[in-house]
Design a protein around this motif. Structure first.
Motif, PDB file in Angstrom:
ATOM      1  N   PRO A   1     -14.086  -2.325  -0.369  1.00 44.11           N
ATOM      2  CA  PRO A   1     -14.693  -1.694   0.481  1.00 44.11           C
ATOM      3  C   PRO A   1     -16.545  -1.071   0.112  1.00 44.11           C
ATOM      4  CG  PRO A   1     -13.270  -0.130  -1.008  1.00 44.11           C
ATOM      5  CD  PRO A   1     -13.159  -1.712  -1.448  1.00 44.11           C
TER       6      PRO A   1
ATOM      7  N   LEU B   1     -10.366  -2.414   6.510  1.00 43.64           N
ATOM      8  CA  LEU B   1     -10.627  -3.615   5.373  1.00 43.64           C
ATOM      9  C   LEU B   1     -10.417  -4.361   5.507  1.00 43.64           C
ATOM     10  CD1 LEU B   1      -9.856  -1.409   2.306  1.00 43.64           C
ATOM     11  CD2 LEU B   1     -12.545  -1.977   2.655  1.00 43.64           C
TER      12      LEU B   1
ATOM     13  N   ALA C   1      -8.307  -7.306   5.107  1.00 40.00           N
ATOM     14  CA  ALA C   1      -7.042  -7.152   4.092  1.00 40.00           C
ATOM     15  C   ALA C   1      -6.752  -9.818   3.532  1.00 40.00           C
ATOM     16  CB  ALA C   1      -6.202  -6.814   4.122  1.00 40.00           C
TER      17      ALA C   1
ATOM     18  N   ILE D   1      -3.754  -6.506  -2.250  1.00 43.23           N
ATOM     19  CA  ILE D   1      -3.005  -5.824  -1.859  1.00 43.23           C
ATOM     20  C   ILE D   1      -2.991  -5.195  -0.997  1.00 43.23           C
ATOM     21  CG2 ILE D   1       0.177  -4.872  -1.619  1.00 43.23           C
ATOM     22  CD1 ILE D   1      -0.663  -7.925  -1.673  1.00 43.23           C
TER      23      ILE D   1
ATOM     24  N   ALA E   1      -5.913  -3.476  -0.058  1.00 40.42           N
ATOM     25  CA  ALA E   1      -6.634  -3.421   1.002  1.00 40.42           C
ATOM     26  C   ALA E   1      -5.857  -3.181   1.803  1.00 40.42           C
ATOM     27  CB  ALA E   1      -7.201  -4.577   1.446  1.00 40.42           C
ATOM     28  N   GLN E   2      -4.827  -3.571   1.937  1.00 42.37           N
ATOM     29  CA  GLN E   2      -3.113  -3.867   3.521  1.00 42.37           C
ATOM     30  C   GLN E   2      -2.811  -2.082   3.395  1.00 42.37           C
ATOM     31  OE1 GLN E   2       0.117  -6.229   2.489  1.00 42.37           O
ATOM     32  NE2 GLN E   2      -1.968  -8.521   2.547  1.00 42.37           N
TER      33      GLN E   2
ATOM     34  N   ASN F   1      -5.944  -0.079   4.580  1.00 40.19           N
ATOM     35  CA  ASN F   1      -5.117   0.165   6.482  1.00 40.19           C
ATOM     36  C   ASN F   1      -4.275   0.172   6.795  1.00 40.19           C
ATOM     37  OD1 ASN F   1      -8.246  -1.753   5.492  1.00 40.19           O
ATOM     38  ND2 ASN F   1      -6.631  -3.925   6.101  1.00 40.19           N
TER      39      ASN F   1
ATOM     40  N   GLU G   1      -5.288   4.242   6.759  1.00 40.15           N
ATOM     41  CA  GLU G   1      -5.546   4.996   7.603  1.00 40.15           C
ATOM     42  C   GLU G   1      -5.328   4.883   9.227  1.00 40.15           C
ATOM     43  OE1 GLU G   1     -10.149   4.599   6.228  1.00 40.15           O
ATOM     44  OE2 GLU G   1      -9.696   2.941   6.755  1.00 40.15           O
TER      45      GLU G   1
ATOM     46  N   SER H   1     -14.830   3.592  -5.704  1.00 39.44           N
ATOM     47  CA  SER H   1     -15.346   2.831  -3.833  1.00 39.44           C
ATOM     48  C   SER H   1     -13.870   2.900  -2.924  1.00 39.44           C
ATOM     49  CB  SER H   1     -15.678   1.292  -3.971  1.00 39.44           C
ATOM     50  OG  SER H   1     -14.159   0.785  -4.445  1.00 39.44           O
ATOM     51  N   VAL H   2     -12.611   3.176  -3.169  1.00 37.97           N
ATOM     52  CA  VAL H   2     -11.317   3.374  -2.972  1.00 37.97           C
ATOM     53  C   VAL H   2     -11.664   4.765  -1.407  1.00 37.97           C
ATOM     54  CG1 VAL H   2      -9.297   3.126  -2.097  1.00 37.97           C
ATOM     55  CG2 VAL H   2     -10.284   1.367  -3.613  1.00 37.97           C
TER      56      VAL H   2
ATOM     57  N   ARG I   1     -14.542   6.555  -1.381  1.00 40.23           N
ATOM     58  CA  ARG I   1     -15.439   6.204  -0.767  1.00 40.23           C
ATOM     59  C   ARG I   1     -14.930   6.315   0.716  1.00 40.23           C
ATOM     60  NH1 ARG I   1     -21.967   5.833  -0.352  1.00 40.23           N
ATOM     61  NH2 ARG I   1     -21.974   6.487   1.073  1.00 40.23           N
ATOM     62  N   HIS I   2     -14.230   4.814   0.854  1.00 37.95           N
ATOM     63  CA  HIS I   2     -13.781   4.283   2.056  1.00 37.95           C
ATOM     64  C   HIS I   2     -13.012   5.503   3.122  1.00 37.95           C
ATOM     65  CE1 HIS I   2     -13.492   0.836   4.910  1.00 37.95           C
ATOM     66  NE2 HIS I   2     -11.632   1.427   4.715  1.00 37.95           N
ATOM     67  N   ILE I   3     -12.084   5.719   2.443  1.00 41.05           N
ATOM     68  CA  ILE I   3     -11.221   6.455   2.759  1.00 41.05           C
ATOM     69  C   ILE I   3     -11.162   7.629   3.058  1.00 41.05           C
ATOM     70  CG2 ILE I   3      -9.449   7.314   1.196  1.00 41.05           C
ATOM     71  CD1 ILE I   3      -7.020   6.370   2.916  1.00 41.05           C
ATOM     72  N   SER I   4     -11.973   8.743   2.691  1.00 37.23           N
ATOM     73  CA  SER I   4     -12.357   9.952   1.807  1.00 37.23           C
ATOM     74  C   SER I   4     -13.703  10.752   3.504  1.00 37.23           C
ATOM     75  CB  SER I   4     -12.581  10.765   0.831  1.00 37.23           C
ATOM     76  OG  SER I   4     -12.208   9.990   0.255  1.00 37.23           O
ATOM     77  N   ASP I   5     -12.868  11.944   3.826  1.00 34.51           N
ATOM     78  CA  ASP I   5     -13.837  12.852   4.758  1.00 34.51           C
ATOM     79  C   ASP I   5     -15.292  13.510   4.172  1.00 34.51           C
ATOM     80  OD1 ASP I   5     -13.163  11.780   7.661  1.00 34.51           O
ATOM     81  OD2 ASP I   5     -11.645  13.092   7.136  1.00 34.51           O
TER      82      ASP I   5
END
Lengths: 346, 338
Positions: free
Chosen positions: A277, A286, A288, B195, B197-198, B201, B204, B222-223, B225-229
């Protein structure tokens, strides 16, 4: 070589005329299982010089740990079998040595740090006893002298109050401290090569940073060569000099660390890097890698990565790609490495 | 994501102490593990709150409290306005429908002797009002389709699936009762890198589709950060800093957050020699006997006398735009500084 798919490509140290400290050459390892033969390692070659850090990157089942265990000589045989390949340490093929001779090398010249320190340490002996054992067995030291050495080592890996804690049992230490004890045991006899198999995977990031710093420092002090086995692209970027990326028991990319992150030359490496990410991707999907890692009992024909690969062409399904040399220091096991390097989608 | 309207999840001063006892016949309480010690936050519809911290900081106990799997020592958890912590019987059952969980380990959290259809359909046995009996199989197949599994595999057993697919089964089970909140406790950390990232996604996509609110507990920053508000940083049972993702990652003010962010290896070797690294000494203290005042002071490089005497409150400090529990809170961008 009978296997045409394997290029016995060696790293530059070899071509310069000085033999590398440790060279794995076309190593194959297979396991007899009830469902058939699992080919865990299919022709792996890498080389390592003193003071260097080689990161072996791959996911579970890629054969990265099995290769390391073969170097250490701690594979259970059977069910494991090494049908061909060489592991040369200072020019001698370890696989041809007697068990006695290998015991001399194991721990003294090549040592290993395991992932899970709690299960790697013996719960019924004190940590001091376990570290001191290295000196008693390999150096023939007396009990007292060996304990004194153990305390010295515990100080060196920065365990606070080593003199008091030398008589404690593994369960009395925290995860980070246990990993330090593992490291103390592995460096006890000043090995030339240290194999660290996921040394920080079970630890928190703050403790991980401490352990990686400790390893780097020990390496600087004694000019040890290190093989760091990991799946963490972040840890690799921090410490490695060069990288071997493994997939399905094979090395798919071999390169100095900066090259890999800047311009990956294999679609798998590229996919891994793209699936991290990034800040500017927030709110988007992302990248994948589609599909699943291969089943070792039922490997895809041709390139093991072909069912998941965006660059796949017909010959990927039929021909196993050899490790193509890209430059003196880089190689990639992809028929279309040029396209991958140029960033052209297949 | 907009944080408007009534929050779907309100947590106020949540405390969980596990008693430490001594004696075999007559048990005396000699102390308590302060696993969660005064946690408050809100979560709105469609929003994701990431929770990060080291092991032992109380993340997973917090998840269990939110699920009413543990009874809190004090404090309240309100799901869509209804108090979960003190509810009993039929009330509890009704509230629980609204908050579901996805577990960390897809290997141990699925019963190996049940088929996928039984696993995903089990919530309907308990809450039969959601899907009438004859309709269930079809519902389960729909759910499998939603999470990207083949609906024809309804009669297979968990061992016939890979790790990533099993995690999808766990997610389908979490979705079955159409909850408003899903607590994800380390949902990707047991999966292979390629896996992860799958599954991220998928989470989300489901959030957008069903307007779900997530509590996302993870140690991979880092994960998160990507998914959180919004992100909350926990240390020894307390939230030490909370704010929008950009506030926490780009302008952290609490020394612990700064140390945590700087300890995360950056997947780029460029400039690694000059990167700032705050290496904390030692391990977190035991939650049975936390330090007085600020709990982080024993590992903090800014600690002064006041830190031992007075506990810093989680509040907005001068010069910062989000709450931080440090007397000497100061913005310091550790990730980009070099």
């Amino acid at each position: 070589m009978q296997n045409p798919s394997v290029d016995t490509h060696l790293l530059p140290a070899d071509t310069l005329g000085t033999a590398p400290l440790l060279a794995v050459d076309n190593l194959h390892v297979e396991f007899a299982t009830r469902q058939g033969v699992a080919r865990a390692v299919n022709g792996v070659s890498y080389a390592l010089n003193a003071g260097e850090t080689l990161a072996v990157l791959g996911e579970s089942g890629s054969g990265k740990s099995v290769t390391a265990q073969a170097i250490m000589g701690i594979l259970d045989m059977p069910p494991a079998r090494i049908p061909k390949g060489e592991i040369r340490f200072r020019g001698t093929d370890l696989l041809k040595l007697s068990e006695n001779a290998r015991t001399q090398i194991r721990g003294q010249q090549i040592a290993m740090v395991f992932q899970d320190a709690l299960s790697a340490l013996n719960p019924v002996f004190t940590v001091g006893w376990q570290i001191a054992e290295m000196f008693r067995v390999h150096r023939g030291m007396g009990k007292k002298a060996a304990y004194a050495k153990a305390i010295e080592l515990m100080d060196r890996v920065r365990i606070p109050a080593a003199r008091q804690r030398v008589h404690d049992y593994p369960h009395q230490f925290s995860g980070g401290m246990r990993q330090r004890i593992m490291i103390a045991m592995s460096i006890a006899l000043d090995p030339d090569v240290l194999i660290a198999d996921e040394p920080t995977t079970a630890l928190d990031v703050t403790v991980q940073a401490q352990i990686m710093e400790l390893l780097a420092e020990l390496q600087r002090e004694s000019n040890m060569a290190m093989i760091l086995i990991t799946h963490d692209l972040g840890v690799v970027a921090d410490v490695a000099d060069k990288i071997a990326v493994m997939y399905g028991g094979r090395i798919v990319e071999n390169a100095p660390v900066h090259d890999v992150y800047k311009t990956p030359a294999h679609p798998y490496t590229k996919g891994l890097l793209e699936s991290i990410p990034r800040v500017d991707q927030k709110g988007q999907d992302l990248y994948a890698i589609k599909g699943l890692p291969p089943n070792l009992l039922d490997m895809p024909t041709g390139c093991a990565f072909n069912p998941r690969c965006p660059y796949r062409q017909d010959n990927c399904v039929t021909d196993v790609p050899p490790l193509h040399e890209i430059s003196g220091t880089r190689s990639s096991a992809c028929h279309y490495w040029r396209e991958v390097l140029d960033g052209v989608e297949g | 994501m907009a944080s408007k309207g009534e929050p779907v999840l309100e947590v106020r001063d949540l405390v969980k102490h596990f008693p430490l006892t001594q004696g075999i016949v007559v048990k005396r309480q000699v102390g308590a593990i302060k696993a969660v010690d005064g946690v408050s936050f809100d979560l709105h519809r469609g929003e994701t709150l990431g929770i990060v911290g080291e092991s032992g900081c109380g993340k997973s106990t917090l998840a269990k409290l939110l699920m009413a799997l543990e009874t809190p020592t004090s404090g309240t958890v309100r799901v869509a306005g209804k108090d979960l912590a003190n509810a009993k019987g039929a009330d509890l059952k009704r509230i629980r429908r609204n908050i579901q969980m996805v577990m960390q380990d897809p290997y141990t959290s699925l019963n190996p002797r049940m088929t996928v259809g039984d696993i995903v359909g089990e919530p309907f046995e308990i809450h039969s009002e959601v899907a009438p009996k004859g309709d269930r199989r079809k519902k389960v197949q729909e759910l499998l389709d939603v999470v990207g599994l083949n609906p024809d595999h309804i009669n297979r057993y968990p061992h016939q699936f890979s790790g990533g697919q099993r995690q999808r089964i766990g997610i389908a089970r979490g979705l079955a009762l159409q909850p408003e909140v899903i607590v994800c406790d380390e949902p990707v950390s047991a999966l292979d890198v390629s896996i992860q990232a799958q599954v991220i996604n998928l989470l989300e996509r489901l959030q957008n589709e069903f307007d779900l609110a997530y509590i996302f507990i993870a140690h991979d920053l880092s994960v998160v950060r990507h998914i959180s508000d919004r992100v909350a940083v926990m240390y020894l049972g307390k939230i030490v800093e909370i704010g929008r993702d950009t506030e926490i990652y780009d302008r952290p003010t609490h020394p612990y957050t700064q140390a945590l962010l700087s300890a995360v290896p950056v997947p780029d070797p460029e400039g690694r020699e000059n990167r700032e690294r705050i290496i904390l000494q030692g391990d977190p203290p035991s939650p049975a006997n936390p330090p007085s005042g600020c709990r982080f002071r024993t590992r903090c490089w800014k600690a002064q006398e006041i830190c031992a005497e007075e506990e810093p409150l989680l509040q907005i400090r001068p010069g910062a735009d989000h709450p931080s529990a440090c007397h000497f809170a100061e913005v310091h961008d550790v990730v980009h500084a070099s």
